[in-house]
Design an enzyme around this catalytic site. Sequence first.
Site, PDB file in Angstrom:
ATOM      1  N   SER A 295      51.480 -20.718 -17.976  1.00 34.12           N
ATOM      2  CA  SER A 295      50.759 -21.850 -17.416  1.00 34.12           C
ATOM      3  C   SER A 295      49.300 -21.794 -17.868  1.00 34.12           C
ATOM      4  O   SER A 295      48.830 -20.764 -18.363  1.00 34.12           O
ATOM      5  CB  SER A 295      50.852 -21.810 -15.884  1.00 34.12           C
ATOM      6  OG  SER A 295      50.228 -22.928 -15.289  1.00 34.12           O
ATOM      7  N   CYS A 296      48.588 -22.910 -17.690  1.00 34.16           N
ATOM      8  CA  CYS A 296      47.159 -22.955 -18.038  1.00 34.16           C
ATOM      9  C   CYS A 296      46.562 -24.162 -17.323  1.00 34.16           C
ATOM     10  O   CYS A 296      46.953 -24.484 -16.209  1.00 34.16           O
ATOM     11  CB  CYS A 296      46.957 -23.013 -19.550  1.00 34.16           C
ATOM     12  SG  CYS A 296      47.648 -24.480 -20.347  1.00 34.16           S
ATOM     13  N   GLY A 297      45.610 -24.856 -17.956  1.00 37.73           N
ATOM     14  CA  GLY A 297      45.028 -26.035 -17.344  1.00 37.73           C
ATOM     15  C   GLY A 297      45.890 -27.272 -17.491  1.00 37.73           C
ATOM     16  O   GLY A 297      46.179 -27.968 -16.527  1.00 37.73           O
TER      17      GLY A 297
END
Length: 284
Positions: free
Chosen positions: A241-243
């Site tokens: 996951s990330c932004g």
Amino acid sequence: MTALTLPASLVDSQWLAAHLEHPDLVVLDASWYMPAAKRAGEQEWRTQRIPGARFFDFDSKIKDENSPLPHMLPTAAQFAQQVSALGLSNHHRIVVYDGSGIFAAPRAWWMFKAMGHDQVAVLDGGLPNWITKGLPLDSSKPEPVAPGQFVAQLQTTWIADADQVQVALSQSQSRILDARSHERFSGQAADPRPAVRPGHMPGAVCLPFSELLQQGHFLPKEQLAQKLAAQLSSEQELICSCGSGVTAAILALAADITGHQKIAVYDGSWTEWGGSSHLPVVTD
């Protein structure tokens, strides 16, 4: 001419330069930048590119037009139509690069993987390294390409949604790795999107994508393996996951390079999770 096989999910400039004229090879520029960079990937591609490179626009074109979230994965039918228009067919070997070295290209790599195309790799060091090596550049007006025939087959194992992430957070056989900075993960830094809460998913682990890179290149394979082994076992299912689903793909590519087998990207990432009032968020 002999058939071309990509040596790995990551190739260097020397390999690409040696095979640039192969008829089975297609080079894609997937440059995308955060708004603060004030850079336009497609405009830069029109000005200067690796010879023959086509622009892969996952931010404004090859995306789910019906999603309120940024650059989400389109349907298989839409993906097939748009990459066919780029002259791509299933027999092509694809090398993706970007103008940062390693930043946006892994997102395009993951999209092709999720659409059933395994013969895809990322150029380590991207366009900056290509230029540093003094390799040829094309600054002429891009020529139209003949359409290809690309058939996409969605591979759901490469993709995770919010429900799957919520289940995985409570399971020891799964690991959620978050590619954002420690400051954003902990909640000390506000999210750049105003309606998105700061913090992280309970049970997620922070592994900033920047810690896997050095001067626009991936760390050597052995060092990547050490970084990942500190956070997950080889048996665990990995969800990255990330932004907004871009730098998560850097973690996914690093895991693939080091031989990890069960890899998915949470496409909605923190923009969806932090922006949804019903999903749990914790801060440090």
